[in-house]
Design a protein around this motif. Structure first.
Motif, short mmCIF file in Angstrom:
data_model
loop_
_atom_site.label_atom_id
_atom_site.label_comp_id
_atom_site.label_asym_id
_atom_site.label_seq_id
_atom_site.Cartn_x
_atom_site.Cartn_y
_atom_site.Cartn_z
N ARG A 69 3.24 -3.86 5.97
CA ARG A 69 2.97 -4.22 4.57
C ARG A 69 1.47 -4.31 4.30
NH1 ARG A 69 2.66 -9.31 2.02
NH2 ARG A 69 3.63 -10.43 3.76
N THR A 72 -0.03 -0.90 4.05
CA THR A 72 0.34 -0.19 2.83
C THR A 72 -0.38 -0.73 1.60
OG1 THR A 72 2.52 0.27 3.75
CG2 THR A 72 2.28 0.51 1.37
N THR A 73 -0.56 -2.07 1.57
CA THR A 73 -1.04 -2.71 0.34
C THR A 73 -2.51 -3.10 0.37
OG1 THR A 73 -0.32 -4.87 1.16
CG2 THR A 73 1.26 -3.60 -0.18
N ILE A 95 -4.92 6.62 3.16
CA ILE A 95 -3.94 6.17 2.19
C ILE A 95 -3.20 7.38 1.63
CG2 ILE A 95 -5.24 4.11 1.53
CD1 ILE A 95 -6.29 5.66 -0.89
N TRP A 160 -4.56 5.82 -5.64
CA TRP A 160 -3.77 5.20 -4.57
C TRP A 160 -2.32 5.03 -5.01
CZ3 TRP A 160 -4.99 -0.39 -2.50
CH2 TRP A 160 -4.34 -0.58 -1.28
N HIS A 162 -0.10 3.18 -3.85
CA HIS A 162 0.39 1.80 -3.82
C HIS A 162 0.41 1.22 -5.24
CE1 HIS A 162 0.93 -2.37 -2.85
NE2 HIS A 162 -0.28 -2.71 -3.27
N LYS A 163 -0.51 1.72 -6.08
CA LYS A 163 -0.49 1.36 -7.48
C LYS A 163 0.43 2.34 -8.22
CE LYS A 163 -5.41 0.20 -6.98
NZ LYS A 163 -6.77 0.50 -7.47
#
Length: 844
Positions: A69, A72-73, A95, A160, A162-163
């Motif tokens: 996690r 990833t974040t 990323i 990215w 993740h967003k």
């Protein structure tokens, strides 16, 4: 009381934010908690970790789930050194990025390029404009580009994944009103512009049936209305015209020669040619001198600070190209290709040789000469060079060079019936050399000018020496052309553009034939000067596109002015439907004459000549077309009716194999027909079907009959293709061609020959009253892409032309039987048989 209400209101408004803040915790504070809970140790820099906030720990989360996690974040790289020791660092962090690419009107762009700067990591946007990339360095730059649009650069973290995936809007380049209408047309790298022209982007080019590289002139034959009746790119017929009626431009330089292997391979190296624009009608008034079509080839034009290039080889030749930055403002581009057919003979070469020379003295004479008594060496090469200099953002200087060469040496020794030895040596050399330069100046955001000039030299020379009699025959055809052009672009508003300019050309053509023993010489040289002015208005508001212009051509030698109006209109009726109207007047003063008997060993039988307004007029064309287009969800249906009239053609220009072969006459031809195209493209596949129906007739008023079918009157023509990405890096393509057989003339039955003095000739019947059998061919290709190293992309392509080995007849004519002067012997030229080829390419 009021204070209490205010406090309640503040709590209601800010309590969710307060709760949200409580759900996040400083990573620096969580590390000791994780170390205690899982008995592990972290190694890190407090300055890197301190500003990072993450979700709080869950009671059920495992250590590996927590680390995954965090990877990833956050923009930190968590890495297990052992089961107990974990390092935290921003070094080597990668990323995943994603986004959707759209135009200014929020239409998705299919086929846009997304590249991690200075790496080979990249992707192409899908039919919905979406893209994604993995293993992108966190500090990398992402460059997003598409032909006809301004490129954009982003920091990797801005995209990215993740967003939320970001929508990237590309802005159309300010100097171009002609936006790309269809971004993937038939295959990747083929695009359709709003003005109806087709754009070939060679850098993004996909796979087409039978091809192992993006051969420019082979590729355009996929388009409806464009074909070659004898399989040669040196004889491309656009809407029933002859090859010399196509204007070929390479970086603004007019080219008079287009093929290697005397027409089977395009002479233009595709790997530095950034785009090719093909216009069949409604051409810009900037161009003239080609009454059938315009093929405008443009090489890469940006000064790039990255060194790149590539090389490759197939069973016929090897090539290489380089883009070399010399500084921030200076760059040099180079490409070269050479055949190795003179040192290595492959099955592909043997098929090409047999096809190219089957109707020449070489193959004809070889039938009675053993292989040990004859030798032939054939080779070709081409090269290009370009110097790019940007003085500043507003002034660009370019210099170009291109060279094309074909060389054939042949010798034979033969013993006749009287046991006397006869020997001969022959040589044929064909060259096209071009120089060009330009200065483009941007005086403001709305006003630009360009001054360009070029010099083009084409020559074909042949020598034929019969050793025993010391008789030497030499033939030469030379074209020298010098051109100068000035044009200006003024953007009146967001939707309106004004183009104006002046062009000067000087063309000189030499034709020479000499014989020694006995002595004979024939030399003819003509020179023609042309002054032209052009004016054009272009309007495009997204729904309505109009380009209207006029060109005036003044031929100084004849004191003749030819005015050429041009019109190109496209109107959207809805988001899916559009109608289009095109029309143009054009002229050309240089054409080719064809001598099937004597010219250049019978290998190259075309000579360029210049109009004299006596027995060789300036050719003029009038053309109009109207069509309907449906385009929705990458499904395209396009139908267009057209009519073309070309006046000022000559019999010698058309290449007749009948009684008209040696007659001088001036005439015209009319062609009318319908073109239809259906295609469907998706991310993994594309398929298309095109059909052309046309009627093409000559009219020569001094001949009998005066009206008869054109030599390239192909009534029905169909092309079918299918591309499929079997895997991400494996693409296959299968396609076929079917068309009606071209017309030919038979001898009069029962009276096949006729006597004229001491000479006997074939007595031909009604011209072009018969047709060859239908032409059918199935082709296939495979393309496999892989990485040789991190910086080197490699591809292996396999192509097969005429997969079913069908024996197609591409020409038929007759000669007097040498054994019986009362009979005519049928001569048939055959197409390429089953011809495989393999290429290996690397790019860096």
């Amino acid at each position: 009381m009021k204070l209490t209400r205010i406090l309640h209101l503040i709590i209601i408004l800010f309590f969710p934010l307060f709760i949200s803040a409580q759900e996040k915790a400083s990573l620096l504070d969580l590390i000791p908690e994780i170390e205690t809970k899982f008995d592990v140790k972290f190694s890190y820099s407090a300055n890197e970790v301190k500003p990072v906030f993450v979700e709080r720990l869950s009671d059920t989360e495992t250590l590996s789930a927590i680390i995954d996690r965090f990877n990833t974040t956050t923009l930190l790289n968590f890495k297990f050194l052992t089961e107990r020791y974990i390092t935290i660092s921003s070094i080597d962090k990668t990323i995943s990025v994603c986004g959707t690419i759209v135009t200014e009107v929020n239409e998705p762009l299919f086929g846009a390029s997304v590249v991690v700067f200075n790496t080979t990591n990249g992707a192409v946007s899908s039919e919905n404009g979406q893209f994604s990339l993995n293993e992108v360095p966190v500090n990398a730059k992402i460059v997003i580009s598409f032909i006809g649009f301004e490129a954009k650069e982003f920091n990797a973290v801005d995209l990215w994944s993740h967003k939320e995936c970001k929508t990237v809007q590309l802005k159309e380049q300010s100097e171009l009103l002609n936006q790309v209408l269809i971004t993937k047309f038939l295959t990747t790298g083929l695009q359709k512009s709003i003005d109806g022209s087709t754009v070939l982007n060679t850098e993004k080019f996909g796979t087409l049936p039978g091809l192992i590289e993006p051969d420019i002139l082979q590729t355009i034959q996929v388009l409806p209305g464009v074909e070659s009746v004898n399989e040669s790119i040196a004889n491309i017929n656009v809407r029933g015209g002859t090859n010399d009626q196509n204007l070929m431009l390479w970086d603004g330089i007019k080219m008079y020669h287009s093929g290697h292997f005397f027409g089977l391979i395009s002479a233009y190296n595709p790997y530095l040619t950034e785009k090719v624009v093909v216009s069949k009608n409604g051409t810009s008034s900037e161009f003239s001198d080609g009454v059938s079509s315009t093929v405008d080839m443009k090489t890469k034009n940006e000064v790039n600070d990255k060194f790149s290039g590539g090389f490759g080889a197939n069973l016929l030749h090897a090539d290489a190209f380089l883009e070399v930055p010399i500084g921030d403002k200076l760059a040099f581009h180079f490409s070269g290709r050479r055949s190795f057919t003179d040192v290595f003979t492959s099955p592909t070469y043997e098929n090409y040789f047999e096809r190219s020379f089957q109707d020449s003295e070489i193959e004809t004479n070889s039938e009675s000469i053993s292989d040990s008594n004859r030798t032939s060496d054939f080779s070709f090469y081409d090269f290009t060079a370009k110097l790019l200099f940007d003085l500043n953002d507003n002034h660009q200087f370019r210099a170009n060079l291109i060279g094309i060469n074909n060389d054939l040496d042949y010798s034979e020794v033969n013993t006749n019936n009287s046991n006397e030895t006869e020997s001969k040596t022959s040589n044929l050399k064909q060259e096209n050399l071009g120089f060009g330069g330009s200065w483009k100046a941007s005086w403001s955001d709305r006003f630009t000018t360009q001054l360009s000039g070029y010099y083009s030299k084409y020559n074909v020379d042949a020598t034929d020496l019969r050793v025993e009699t010391n008789q030497l025959l030499t033939q030469s055809n030379e074209v020298l052309e010098t051109g100068l052009k000035f044009k200006s672009d003024f953007r009146i508003g967001k939707t309106l553009n004004l183009l104006s300019g002046y062009q000067f050309t000087e063309v000189g053509i030499l034709n020479e034939t000499t014989v020694e023993n006995p002595d004979y010489e024939r030399t003819k040289k003509d020179v023609l000067l042309n002054h032209a002015g052009f004016l054009e208005v272009e309007f495009n508001n997204g729904k309505t596109y109009v380009r209207a212009g006029v060109r005036g051509n003044y031929f100084q030698k004849f004191s003749k002015l030819i005015v050429e109006p041009r019109l190109n209109v496209r109107q959207k009726l809805s988001n899916s439907f559009a109608v289009k109207l095109q029309g143009e007047f054009k002229n050309q003063s240089a054409t080719q004459i064809i001598d099937f008997q004597d010219d250049f060993l019978g290998v190259e039988n075309r000579r360029w000549i210049l109009a004299n307004e006596e027995n060789i007029p300036i050719s003029e064309s009038k053309q109009g077309s109207f069509g309907l287009e449906y385009n929705r969800n990458n499904f395209l249906f396009d139908v267009e009716g057209f009519y073309k009239h070309v006046d000022g053609i000559t019999v010698s220009n058309q290449g007749f194999y009948n009684n008209f072969q040696f007659i001088n006459a001036i005439g015209s031809y009319d062609v009318k027909g319908v073109e239809a195209m259906i295609s469907k493209t998706a991310q993994q596949f594309s398929t298309w079907l095109s059909y052309t129906y046309s009627i093409n007739d000559y009219e020569f008023k001094t001949l009998t009959p005066s009206v008869f079918p054109n030599n390239v009157d192909i009534r029905h023509s169909v092309t079918l293709g299918f591309n499929y990405n079997v895997l991400r890096n494996l693409e296959m393509s299968v396609g076929g061609i079917w068309r009606s057989g071209q017309p030919f003339t038979k001898p009069v039955e029962g009276n096949e020959t006729v006597q004229d003095g001491n000479n006997t000739f074939v007595n031909y019947d009604t011209p072009n009253s018969n047709n060859l059998d239908d032409f059918m061919r199935l082709d296939a290709s495979l393309n496999y892409i892989f990485k040789l190293t991190n910086k080197v992309n490699t591809s292996i392509r396999v192509g097969v032309i005429n997969l079913l080995d069908r024996k197609n007849s591409i020409n038929t004519y007759y000669e007097v039987d040498p054994e019986d002067s009362n009979r005519a012997v049928k001569i048939e030229n055959k197409s390429l048989g089953l011809t495989p080829n393999v290429s290996l390419r690397c790019s860096f």
